[in-house]
Design a protein around this motif. Structure first.
Motif, PDB file in Angstrom:
ATOM      1  N   PRO A 107      41.018  32.869  54.560  1.00 48.27           N
ATOM      2  CA  PRO A 107      42.006  33.739  55.204  1.00 48.27           C
ATOM      3  C   PRO A 107      42.572  34.795  54.246  1.00 48.27           C
ATOM      4  O   PRO A 107      42.325  34.742  53.039  1.00 48.27           O
ATOM      5  CB  PRO A 107      43.099  32.756  55.648  1.00 48.27           C
ATOM      6  N   SER A 108      43.343  35.716  54.809  1.00 51.21           N
ATOM      7  CA  SER A 108      43.963  36.784  54.007  1.00 51.21           C
ATOM      8  C   SER A 108      44.890  36.201  52.954  1.00 51.21           C
ATOM      9  O   SER A 108      45.643  35.268  53.236  1.00 51.21           O
ATOM     10  CB  SER A 108      44.821  37.687  54.904  1.00 51.21           C
ATOM     11  N   GLY A 109      44.810  36.773  51.767  1.00 50.26           N
ATOM     12  CA  GLY A 109      45.754  36.380  50.724  1.00 50.26           C
ATOM     13  C   GLY A 109      45.423  35.064  50.038  1.00 50.26           C
ATOM     14  O   GLY A 109      46.227  34.536  49.281  1.00 50.26           O
ATOM     15  N   SER A 110      44.212  34.547  50.261  1.00 48.64           N
ATOM     16  CA  SER A 110      43.861  33.257  49.642  1.00 48.64           C
ATOM     17  C   SER A 110      43.417  33.431  48.192  1.00 48.64           C
ATOM     18  O   SER A 110      43.173  32.446  47.506  1.00 48.64           O
ATOM     19  CB  SER A 110      42.754  32.572  50.446  1.00 48.64           C
ATOM     20  N   GLY A 111      43.303  34.687  47.759  1.00 46.41           N
ATOM     21  CA  GLY A 111      42.855  34.954  46.384  1.00 46.41           C
ATOM     22  C   GLY A 111      41.369  35.260  46.323  1.00 46.41           C
ATOM     23  O   GLY A 111      40.794  35.408  45.242  1.00 46.41           O
ATOM     24  N   LYS A 112      40.739  35.374  47.505  1.00 43.71           N
ATOM     25  CA  LYS A 112      39.293  35.629  47.581  1.00 43.71           C
ATOM     26  C   LYS A 112      38.841  36.809  46.734  1.00 43.71           C
ATOM     27  O   LYS A 112      37.875  36.717  46.003  1.00 43.71           O
ATOM     28  CB  LYS A 112      38.875  35.991  49.020  1.00 43.71           C
ATOM     29  N   SER A 113      39.573  37.936  46.878  1.00 42.04           N
ATOM     30  CA  SER A 113      39.111  39.159  46.201  1.00 42.04           C
ATOM     31  C   SER A 113      39.134  38.999  44.691  1.00 42.04           C
ATOM     32  O   SER A 113      38.155  39.321  44.013  1.00 42.04           O
ATOM     33  CB  SER A 113      39.975  40.363  46.589  1.00 42.04           C
ATOM     34  N   THR A 114      40.250  38.524  44.171  1.00 46.49           N
ATOM     35  CA  THR A 114      40.359  38.394  42.715  1.00 46.49           C
ATOM     36  C   THR A 114      39.345  37.389  42.202  1.00 46.49           C
ATOM     37  O   THR A 114      38.643  37.638  41.211  1.00 46.49           O
ATOM     38  CB  THR A 114      41.789  37.943  42.327  1.00 46.49           C
ATOM     39  N   VAL A 115      39.232  36.249  42.888  1.00 43.09           N
ATOM     40  CA  VAL A 115      38.283  35.222  42.460  1.00 43.09           C
ATOM     41  C   VAL A 115      36.857  35.771  42.514  1.00 43.09           C
ATOM     42  O   VAL A 115      36.081  35.630  41.563  1.00 43.09           O
ATOM     43  CB  VAL A 115      38.411  33.964  43.362  1.00 43.09           C
ATOM     44  N   SER A 116      36.514  36.441  43.620  1.00 37.18           N
ATOM     45  CA  SER A 116      35.134  36.924  43.784  1.00 37.18           C
ATOM     46  C   SER A 116      34.791  37.972  42.737  1.00 37.18           C
ATOM     47  O   SER A 116      33.703  37.970  42.167  1.00 37.18           O
ATOM     48  CB  SER A 116      34.942  37.524  45.186  1.00 37.18           C
ATOM     49  N   ARG A 117      35.731  38.891  42.491  1.00 37.25           N
ATOM     50  CA  ARG A 117      35.484  39.945  41.512  1.00 37.25           C
ATOM     51  C   ARG A 117      35.305  39.351  40.115  1.00 37.25           C
ATOM     52  O   ARG A 117      34.367  39.674  39.395  1.00 37.25           O
ATOM     53  CB  ARG A 117      36.638  40.946  41.526  1.00 37.25           C
ATOM     54  N   ARG A 118      36.215  38.442  39.754  1.00 37.66           N
ATOM     55  CA  ARG A 118      36.128  37.832  38.409  1.00 37.66           C
ATOM     56  C   ARG A 118      34.864  37.006  38.261  1.00 37.66           C
ATOM     57  O   ARG A 118      34.227  37.009  37.210  1.00 37.66           O
ATOM     58  CB  ARG A 118      37.335  36.925  38.168  1.00 37.66           C
ATOM     59  N   LEU A 119      34.507  36.286  39.314  1.00 38.46           N
ATOM     60  CA  LEU A 119      33.298  35.467  39.250  1.00 38.46           C
ATOM     61  C   LEU A 119      32.082  36.381  39.079  1.00 38.46           C
ATOM     62  O   LEU A 119      31.199  36.114  38.255  1.00 38.46           O
ATOM     63  CB  LEU A 119      33.159  34.621  40.524  1.00 38.46           C
ATOM     64  N   ALA A 120      32.050  37.477  39.825  1.00 38.45           N
ATOM     65  CA  ALA A 120      30.916  38.417  39.727  1.00 38.45           C
ATOM     66  C   ALA A 120      30.817  38.953  38.301  1.00 38.45           C
ATOM     67  O   ALA A 120      29.727  39.029  37.729  1.00 38.45           O
ATOM     68  CB  ALA A 120      31.077  39.553  40.732  1.00 38.45           C
ATOM     69  N   GLN A 121      31.959  39.299  37.712  1.00 39.85           N
ATOM     70  CA  GLN A 121      31.931  39.820  36.339  1.00 39.85           C
ATOM     71  C   GLN A 121      31.403  38.761  35.371  1.00 39.85           C
ATOM     72  O   GLN A 121      30.577  39.052  34.513  1.00 39.85           O
ATOM     73  CB  GLN A 121      33.314  40.304  35.919  1.00 39.85           C
ATOM     74  N   ALA A 122      31.864  37.525  35.561  1.00 37.80           N
ATOM     75  CA  ALA A 122      31.435  36.449  34.662  1.00 37.80           C
ATOM     76  C   ALA A 122      29.943  36.170  34.798  1.00 37.80           C
ATOM     77  O   ALA A 122      29.282  35.797  33.834  1.00 37.80           O
ATOM     78  CB  ALA A 122      32.235  35.178  34.954  1.00 37.80           C
ATOM     79  N   LEU A 123      29.413  36.353  35.996  1.00 40.84           N
ATOM     80  CA  LEU A 123      27.989  36.063  36.241  1.00 40.84           C
ATOM     81  C   LEU A 123      27.102  37.285  36.006  1.00 40.84           C
ATOM     82  O   LEU A 123      25.899  37.212  36.206  1.00 40.84           O
ATOM     83  CB  LEU A 123      27.779  35.618  37.696  1.00 40.84           C
ATOM     84  N   ASP A 124      27.754  38.416  35.672  1.00 38.87           N
ATOM     85  CA  ASP A 124      27.031  39.689  35.556  1.00 38.87           C
ATOM     86  C   ASP A 124      26.321  39.988  36.889  1.00 38.87           C
ATOM     87  O   ASP A 124      25.152  40.364  36.932  1.00 38.87           O
ATOM     88  CB  ASP A 124      26.034  39.618  34.404  1.00 38.87           C
ATOM     89  N   ALA A 125      27.073  39.777  37.961  1.00 37.32           N
ATOM     90  CA  ALA A 125      26.520  39.937  39.315  1.00 37.32           C
ATOM     91  C   ALA A 125      27.197  41.111  40.020  1.00 37.32           C
ATOM     92  O   ALA A 125      28.212  41.641  39.555  1.00 37.32           O
ATOM     93  CB  ALA A 125      26.762  38.656  40.112  1.00 37.32           C
TER      94      ALA A 125
END
Ligand code: C5P
Length: 216
Positions: free
Chosen positions: A11-29
């Motif tokens: 749902p909205s505001g669950s932290g999806k965006s920040t988590v997804s962006r950081r995970l992508a950066q960590a995975l070089d994805a």
């Protein structure tokens, strides 16, 4: 090398965006924010002053709109017909109207097929939204359903936007309801998704948990 797709729904505001962006950066994805695509479409619909109850007209506007979405997690570019709309799509007018536009079945069909093309073009990608694990990428390598209490989600959102906590909580509850009760591709946890309740966790802990699951 095999492709790697991570689906992050919630749902909205669950932290999806920040988590997804950081995970992508960590995975070089790469990182695909599908909500930004629905928001960009909504911006075009509002600009065209179409009645939000008129689904056919909404679709006509969206199909004639060129939406470009960047997939670099470090700087997400969003363009509508050649105009950068990164800030505009986060405004209150778009937020108030996006659930109506994203409930239009033809709009979803169109954007889901574009999302699948983008995913197919990437070697590694983290995709966030509401229907990624169920509809857009049912064969994702990892599916996560990220959630948090409404109160905590409202606290996070209002600290980002300076908006009033009670009004933010009300808006989140309204969007959760619309997004999870619409007929086409509602917000739903995929049966094989891992549920993470981040109410008591910080972003780093969530990202670390996901990296462990991906052995990365
Ligand atoms: O994630 P974000 O809050 O930016 O999404 C905005 C809206 O876009 C959601 O409230 C929902 O109506 C819609 N959306 C959707 N399907 C997705 C992503 C977003 O319907 N995959």
């Amino acid at each position: 090398m095999a492709q790697c797709v991570v689906a992050v729904d919630g749902p909205s505001g669950s932290g999806k965006s920040t988590v997804s962006r950081r995970l992508a950066q960590a995975l070089d994805a790469c990182y695909l924010d599908t909500g930004a695509m629905y928001r960009a479409a909504t911006w075009a619909v509002l600009l065209a002053e179409v009645d939000l109850a008129d689904q056919e007209s909404i679709f006509k506007v969206v199909i004639d709109t060129e939406i470009i979405i960047g997939i670099d997690p470090a700087q997400q570019a969003v363009e509508v017909n050649g105009t950068a709309v990164n800030a505009e799509i986060r405004g209150p007018q778009v937020t108030a109207a996006v659930s109506a536009v994203s409930a239009v079945p033809m709009v979803r069909q169109l954007l889901v097929s574009r999302q699948r093309e983008i995913i197919a073009s990437a070697q590694r990608i983290v995709v966030e939204g509401r229907d990624i694990g169920m509809v857009v990428a049912p064969h994702a390598d990892l599916k996560v359903y990220l959630t948090a209490s409404v109160d905590e989600r409202a606290r996070r959102r209002s600290s980002e936007t300076d908006a009033d906590h009670a009004a933010t909580a009300q808006d989140l509850a309204r969007r959760d309801h619309l997004d999870s009760t619409r007929a086409t591709d509602p917000l739903r946890k995929a049966p094989d998704a891992l549920v993470i309740d981040s109410t008591q966790m910080d972003i780093d802990e969530v990202v670390a948990t996901l990296r462990e699951l991906l052995n990365n």
